[in-house]
Enzyme design. Structure first.
Site, PDB file in Angstrom:
ATOM      1  N   ASP A  10      24.868  42.619  -0.868  1.00 28.46           N
ATOM      2  CA  ASP A  10      24.577  41.194  -0.782  1.00 28.46           C
ATOM      3  C   ASP A  10      23.487  40.912  -1.809  1.00 28.46           C
ATOM      4  OD1 ASP A  10      23.728  38.651  -0.211  1.00 28.46           O
ATOM      5  OD2 ASP A  10      23.233  39.028   1.893  1.00 28.46           O
ATOM      6  N   LYS A  26      19.191  34.363  -9.221  1.00 26.95           N
ATOM      7  CA  LYS A  26      20.570  33.972  -8.917  1.00 26.95           C
ATOM      8  C   LYS A  26      20.844  32.513  -9.294  1.00 26.95           C
ATOM      9  CE  LYS A  26      23.735  34.403  -4.950  1.00 26.95           C
ATOM     10  NZ  LYS A  26      23.766  34.873  -3.547  1.00 26.95           N
ATOM     11  N   GLU A  86      30.530  35.092   0.390  1.00 27.28           N
ATOM     12  CA  GLU A  86      29.548  35.415   1.437  1.00 27.28           C
ATOM     13  C   GLU A  86      29.976  34.967   2.835  1.00 27.28           C
ATOM     14  OE1 GLU A  86      25.993  33.911  -0.388  1.00 27.28           O
ATOM     15  OE2 GLU A  86      26.022  35.495  -1.888  1.00 27.28           O
ATOM     16  N   ASP A 136      26.583  28.766   6.035  1.00 26.93           N
ATOM     17  CA  ASP A 136      25.749  29.775   5.374  1.00 26.93           C
ATOM     18  C   ASP A 136      24.727  29.098   4.456  1.00 26.93           C
ATOM     19  OD1 ASP A 136      24.659  31.828   3.910  1.00 26.93           O
ATOM     20  OD2 ASP A 136      26.555  32.663   3.209  1.00 26.93           O
TER      21      ASP A 136
END
Lengths: 172, 627
Positions: free
Chosen positions: B25, B86, B189, B211
């Site tokens: 992850d 990211k 994800e 999420d």
């Protein structure tokens, strides 16, 4: 590999509008369970490429057959009738469409989310009736009438997407 | 000292067949690595027992630090300490929100056609691409996993936000390549979370996965039934996460305390305090914020739950609006959703829990660790893809593409080719023609997004089709084909139909890195440790070859009848050849023998695939199948 079979034949289903959708779901899942690239990661490049091609083909066939609009369009195409939107529509239908569009634009400008929800539901139920009519026309092999109805439904599906876009814009 | 290996009763008696695979992850704030051990998915901790690795990379002149060590440098050396990298993946400088408050020295890079490209950062260690910075995080996780598992990894599943576009996905895969990882799959994800939750709870029915991470928001609607995880619709915002809540608090503090423009290190300190205050409010009604800044100014304010809710209300509303849209795309009402799985550290905020509960009319499911569930799901998928499937463990994932793919047409308009929420893999083709007499080249601009104007969509690539034979305008037939693979990555090809001239095209990613750039970066990292790199490449080739041999052998056992005697003899000789070179250290000989075996079995593979499709679709086992 034989990609030339039509989507109905691929699933071994009869070439009909009134498809058993549960059976289609079941066959789709079974087929993907065999061909999906995730089931073939350990193999050589050639087999992995094949898996992707098969999986793509089965997705395409399933997506086409699952939705009534694309299924009807595909059925007519198999019978040599291309349903295009260039053809003239009845002026009555076009008037209705304009009224719908005005109502959607007004609700959107007024940020009236609830009104858009209402329009969405009303259009959905109108379309449900149209789809029932479509089924009857397919049963009676009235291809030309089915093509006309399908043209209207294509307009309505687009309108539905516009209402949904307006809802998203209003909610943001 | 080598330990004796004893297998569990009922497990495979050939421990060497268990391939080491991990799920990673790669988060905005924290990253994790997990694996499946004795049938259980577990997160692998560092030597101090810490499961999380802060996604922070600090560049010094000589060395690179990652994780907690880098985090400690945040306020002393903010310019060279990169957090939340990211957010920069596959992004241009204009795409980055709050760039003015960031302490970095950004370098606007140029894309292939001179337009804006992926942003870079100038650090003490040189100018770095977000891909390289992410690769540093992946390298540390890889070392951690190889240390814990005692051998080289055969592959990894890396998670990405479901709403990541093609450029962001490609950048993630490039980072993994750069870190020396074999990517088994890029996994969304929320889908990873659904796997971990669904398999653990034997869930069946419609589920939503909400999420909210540090920098991204995803909502996915899935149908779980009889071992198939089918994503019906997905939505989100790849630039909305916990960081934005911090930012709101940060701005509120500046306004409330009447602060003058801040230095880079003061800004970093204040942002950290803002985040701490947000976390404090999870269980308290009010958060005190006191800090002495480098400028000498003293901050002493109190943030109440009510004020926090008010200043972040529009952020929460954005997620709820995206959730409604995903439900509409799936043609579902909230009442049809059986459960809402909460993922990501930011879902701990009470106002999020409340808003989601209100929308769905039910309490969200919080019985999973929101920080770990994505990595655990990725590990389970990695284990399956590496071929460690236990008997009876039989499930499949069907995911979708999050954003529509299209082409630019006349007047700067978008023509959609593949609509959002199409199940992948998927392919579509469209025909185009020339605009002028004698036109011999065509520029194709591939975009991703839902808007009508090209300018409002994301530019993915520009391809040039050359060598079209001169014809009158409108006579050429150029067929452009899109293929999206199971990673959600797009490839495009184009061909002129009337003459059959295959004008191969080269895709130049607008916000990605070209193959030569990646090769250059790989070479750079190899010159630092070339012997190590050589051994690694050899080991990877051996693992790959072993895999191919095992797969071929089991195919031969199952379907020997599909081969003629001559064909079988040829395959057997290729197998023997590969086995012969496998023990040596000539990597090229291994590659060559693998290619030969691949060629020898291509037709066999096609027959096997045909047979298995026919069996699946005929609904019964056919004893003899005509070819």
């Amino acid at each position: 590999m034989d990609f030339s079979r039509d989507h109905f034949a691929l699933f071994g289903l009869p070439r009909t509008y009134a498809l058993d959708l549960e059976e289609l779901d079941r066959l789709y899942r079974e087929a993907q369970a065999k061909v999906h690239p995730d089931r073939h990661v350990l193999l050589g490049d050639a087999e992995r490429r094949l898996a992707m091609q098969w999986s793509t083909q089965i997705n395409e066939a399933y997506q086409t057959l699952r939705r009534p609009l694309s299924r009807a369009k595909y059925l007519l195409a198999l019978g040599g009738i291309e349903v295009d939107q260039e053809r003239r529509m009845s002026s009555e239908f076009l008037m209705q469409q304009m009224e719908w569009r005005e109502a959607v634009a007004e609700a959107r400008a007024a940020l009236a989310g609830e009104e858009l929800e209402r329009l969405h539901l009303r259009l959905k139920s109108e379309m449900a009736l149209q789809y029932q009519k479509l089924q009857v026309q397919f049963e009676q092999s009235a291809a030309a009438a089915a093509a006309d109805l399908l043209r209207q439904l294509m307009f309505q599906e687009k309108l539905l997407a516009e209402i949904d876009d307006a809802l998203t814009a209003v909610e943001a | 000292m080598a330990l004796l290996q004893i297998s569990e009763p009922g497990e495979s008696t050939e421990p060497h067949q268990h391939r080491l695979a991990v799920g990673i992850d790669l988060g905005t704030t924290n990253s994790l690595v997990a694996t499946v051990r004795s049938g259980m998915a577990v997160v692998l901790s560092d030597e101090l027992g810490r499961p999380l690795l802060p996604s922070v990379v600090s560049y010094g002149r000589e060395c690179i630090e990652v994780g907690y060590e880098a985090q400690a440098k945040q306020s002393v050396d903010p310019k060279n300490t990169i957090v939340s990298v990211k957010r920069f993946m596959g992004r241009g400088i204009k795409d980055i929100a709050h760039i003015e408050t960031m302490p970095y020295d950004f370098v606007a890079a140029q894309g292939a056609k001179g337009e804006e490209g992926m942003v870079k950062l100038r650090t003490a260690g040189g100018v770095k691409s977000p891909v390289e910075i992410s690769a540093e995080i992946l390298k540390v996780l890889t070392q951690r996993a190889e240390g814990a598992l005692g051998g080289p990894l055969s592959g990894a599943v890396i998670t990405v936000p479901a709403y990541f576009d093609d450029a962001q996905r490609a950048a993630t895969k490039d980072a993994a390549r750069l870190a020396g990882l074999n990517v088994l799959r890029l996994l969304n994800e929320p889908t990873a979370a659904a796997i971990a939750y669904g398999l653990d709870n034997g869930a069946e029915g419609i589920y939503a996965v909400y999420d909210l991470g540090g920098g991204t928001f995803d909502i996915s609607i899935l149908k779980l039934s009889r071992g198939i995880f089918e994503v019906l619709a997905t939505g989100g915002d790849s630039a909305l996460g916990g960081d934005d809540f911090d930012q709101r608090v940060f701005c509120w503090i500046i306004e409330k305390a009447g602060l003058a423009p801040l230095s880079a290190s003061d800004a970093r300190v204040l942002l950290t305090r803002a985040r701490e205050a947000k976390e404090y409010l999870t269980i308290h009604g009010e958060a005190p914020i006191t800090v002495r800044l480098g400028s000498g100014e003293y901050v002493d304010v109190n943030l109440s739950t009510a004020v926090f809710s008010e200043i972040t209300r529009t952020l929460v509303q954005k997620t709820i609006s995206a959730t409604r849209r995903a439900l509409r795309d799936a043609a579902l009402a909230t009442a049809e959703v059986k459960g809402v799985v909460m993922v990501g550290g930011s879902t701990r905020m009470p106002q999020i829990q409340h808003a989601v509960g209100e929308l769905f009319g039910q309490e969200p499911l919080n019985n999973l660790d929101p920080d770990k569930v994505v990595a655990l799901g990725a590990a389970i998928q990695a284990n399956l893809l590496a071929g460690n499937r236990a008997p009876g463990e039989d499930w499949l994932l069907l995911d979708v593409i999050p954003l529509s793919l299209g082409l630019e047409t006349m007047g700067g308009l978008t023509e959609k080719i593949i609509p959002r929420n199409s199940t992948i893999p998927i392919a579509r083709a469209q025909e185009f023609t020339t605009f002028k007499d004698g036109q011999t080249a065509m520029m194709i601009h591939v975009v991703q997004g839902e808007r009508e104007l090209v300018a409002d969509c994301r530019s993915l690539a520009r391809l040039e089709l050359r060598g079209i034979p001169p014809m009158v305008a409108g006579a050429a037939r150029v067929r452009v084909s899109f293929q999206v693979d199971a990673d959600g990555l797009l490839s495009v090809s184009a061909r002129e139909q009337t003459t059959g001239i295959e004008a191969r095209v080269e895709v130049k990613p607008s916000f990605g890195l070209g193959d030569d750039e990646i090769a250059g970066m790989l070479k750079d990292s190899y010159t630092h440790a070339s012997a190590d790199a050589f051994r690694r490449a050899l080991r990877e080739a051996q693992v790959e070859a072993q895999r191919l041999l095992e797969a071929t052998q089991s195919a031969l056992v199952e379907d020997a009848a599909l081969l003629s005697v001559a064909e079988r003899t040829h395959v057997d000789s290729c197998v023997a050849r590969l086995q012969g070179v496998l023990v040596g250290d000539d990597r090229h000989a291994i590659d060559e023998a693998m290619a030969q075996l691949g060629q020898a079995t291509a037709e066999f593979a096609a027959r096997r695939m045909n047979q298995s499709v026919r069996r699946a679709l005929s609904g019964r086992n056919i004893e003899e199948i005509e070819l």
